[in-house]
Each structure stands twice: as C-alpha cells, then as structure tokens.
Design a protein around this motif. Structure first.
Motif, PDB file in Angstrom:
ATOM      1  N   TYR A  87      -2.109  28.328 -10.366  1.00 56.76           N
ATOM      2  CA  TYR A  87      -2.221  28.680 -11.776  1.00 56.76           C
ATOM      3  C   TYR A  87      -1.319  29.816 -12.251  1.00 56.76           C
ATOM      4  N   GLU A  88      -0.469  30.367 -11.413  1.00 54.96           N
ATOM      5  CA  GLU A  88       0.453  31.397 -11.876  1.00 54.96           C
ATOM      6  C   GLU A  88       1.883  31.006 -11.527  1.00 54.96           C
ATOM      7  N   PRO A  89       2.536  30.246 -12.418  1.00 52.54           N
ATOM      8  CA  PRO A  89       3.885  29.757 -12.129  1.00 52.54           C
ATOM      9  C   PRO A  89       4.968  30.829 -12.224  1.00 52.54           C
ATOM     10  N   ARG A  90       4.633  32.003 -12.745  1.00 49.64           N
ATOM     11  CA  ARG A  90       5.638  33.052 -12.899  1.00 49.64           C
ATOM     12  C   ARG A  90       5.907  33.826 -11.619  1.00 49.64           C
ATOM     13  N   CYS A  91       5.109  33.582 -10.583  1.00 50.29           N
ATOM     14  CA  CYS A  91       5.322  34.343  -9.353  1.00 50.29           C
ATOM     15  C   CYS A  91       5.461  33.423  -8.147  1.00 50.29           C
ATOM     16  N   LYS A  92       6.169  33.935  -7.155  1.00 50.64           N
ATOM     17  CA  LYS A  92       6.309  33.249  -5.865  1.00 50.64           C
ATOM     18  C   LYS A  92       5.634  34.142  -4.830  1.00 50.64           C
ATOM     19  N   LEU A  93       4.582  33.628  -4.238  1.00 47.83           N
ATOM     20  CA  LEU A  93       3.737  34.402  -3.343  1.00 47.83           C
ATOM     21  C   LEU A  93       4.429  34.665  -2.009  1.00 47.83           C
ATOM     22  N   ILE A  94       4.332  35.911  -1.541  1.00 47.42           N
ATOM     23  CA  ILE A  94       4.856  36.273  -0.229  1.00 47.42           C
ATOM     24  C   ILE A  94       3.710  36.345   0.778  1.00 47.42           C
ATOM     25  N   ASP A  95       2.691  37.154   0.441  1.00 44.80           N
ATOM     26  CA  ASP A  95       1.596  37.347   1.383  1.00 44.80           C
ATOM     27  C   ASP A  95       0.340  37.798   0.643  1.00 44.80           C
ATOM     28  N   VAL A  96      -0.802  37.451   1.202  1.00 45.35           N
ATOM     29  CA  VAL A  96      -2.104  37.912   0.721  1.00 45.35           C
ATOM     30  C   VAL A  96      -2.865  38.429   1.927  1.00 45.35           C
ATOM     31  N   SER A  97      -3.413  39.640   1.814  1.00 50.31           N
ATOM     32  CA  SER A  97      -4.244  40.151   2.906  1.00 50.31           C
ATOM     33  C   SER A  97      -5.530  40.720   2.319  1.00 50.31           C
ATOM     34  N   VAL A  98      -6.623  40.456   3.000  1.00 53.14           N
ATOM     35  CA  VAL A  98      -7.942  40.923   2.589  1.00 53.14           C
ATOM     36  C   VAL A  98      -8.555  41.657   3.773  1.00 53.14           C
ATOM     37  N   THR A  99      -8.964  42.907   3.548  1.00 57.67           N
ATOM     38  CA  THR A  99      -9.594  43.704   4.596  1.00 57.67           C
ATOM     39  C   THR A  99     -10.845  44.369   4.031  1.00 57.67           C
ATOM     40  N   THR A 100     -11.742  44.758   4.926  1.00 53.82           N
ATOM     41  CA  THR A 100     -12.935  45.473   4.491  1.00 53.82           C
ATOM     42  C   THR A 100     -12.636  46.961   4.461  1.00 53.82           C
ATOM     43  N   THR A 101     -13.366  47.678   3.622  1.00 57.99           N
ATOM     44  CA  THR A 101     -13.249  49.135   3.597  1.00 57.99           C
ATOM     45  C   THR A 101     -14.185  49.705   4.657  1.00 57.99           C
TER      46      THR A 101
END
Length: 138
Positions: free
Chosen positions: A93-107
């Motif tokens: 749903y976001e055609p304006r960006c090209k994704l490099i990486d997504v990371s999710v961590t806990t605090t």
C-alpha cells in the motif's frame, strides 16, 4: 515517476505532499499545513502500520493488524509475524517507497516494541530510517 526539478535559483520542488493529521492551519497562508517528501512518506508508513484491517471505510483490506498482535505473548515467532505484517502492508500500500529492511525488537520491560523501517523513496538515492515504538494500550 519522481522527477527532481531545479529552477533557475536551484530550488528543489517537492514532489510528494500530504496534509498533517491534525489539519493544522498555517498562520502565514491560512491554508492547511503540509508534510513534504520524506516526512509525507514517513507519516504514511506510520499510518499504515497503526491501521487495523477493517478500520478504513470503503477499503477494509488496508492495514497490518499489528495492534492486535501486541497482546500476544512476545516470542521470537511473534516478533517475526509482526515484522512480516509490517513488511507486507508497506509493500502493498505504499508505492512511494522501496523497502530495505524491517526489524522489530522488544524493549527492556517487554511491554513495548521498537520498530525500525529502512527504505528508499522512489528515485532518490538516500536511504531513510523510521523508528517508532508500539505499546499495548486499551
């Protein structure tokens, strides 16, 4: 397609713009204040991540359902599922960006999640990083 236009004064013209969520009015022009280029895409990504499926009128399939996953037991598998949901919703749903990486961590207290999204804006060379925290609230 994004084109960086430079006028005679070497002024960059913004290609992407969105209204601010609070519909703030500019004191100079009595018009709505805009987010431009990088800020507009960052705000759109935040909105996609925080939107649940069925929440948008006339577009029930838009959303990542990330908020619902915050109440699950936080395990490495849950973190991977949240990461995949974020990646999927941005790519769809976001055609304006090209994704490099997504990371999710806990605090440290494991009640919040730290989300880091790295991406390029289409036809721009500089990578952009978006950091946000997600917390359980009811």
């Amino acid at each position: 397609m994004v084109v960086n236009l430079v006028t005679g004064r070497s002024k960059k013209i913004s290609i992407y713009s969105d209204f601010k969520k609070d519909l703030q009015i500019s004191p100079l022009s009595d018009d709505l204040t805009l987010l431009k280029d990088e800020d507009a895409v960052k705000e759109a990504i935040k909105n996609l991540i925080l939107t649940d499926k069925g929440e948008r009128l006339m577009r029930p399939s838009v959303g990542g359902n990330v908020r619902a996953m915050l109440f699950e037991n936080i395990t490495p598998v849950t973190l991977k599922i949240i990461e995949d949901q974020i990646r999927t919703v941005i790519e769809l749903y976001e055609p304006r960006c090209k994704l490099i990486d997504v990371s999710v961590t806990t605090t440290s207290n494991e009640n919040n999640l730290a989300v880091k999204v790295q991406f390029y804006i289409v036809n721009q060379e500089m990578p952009i990083e978006l950091d946000m925290f997600l917390e359980r609230t009811r």
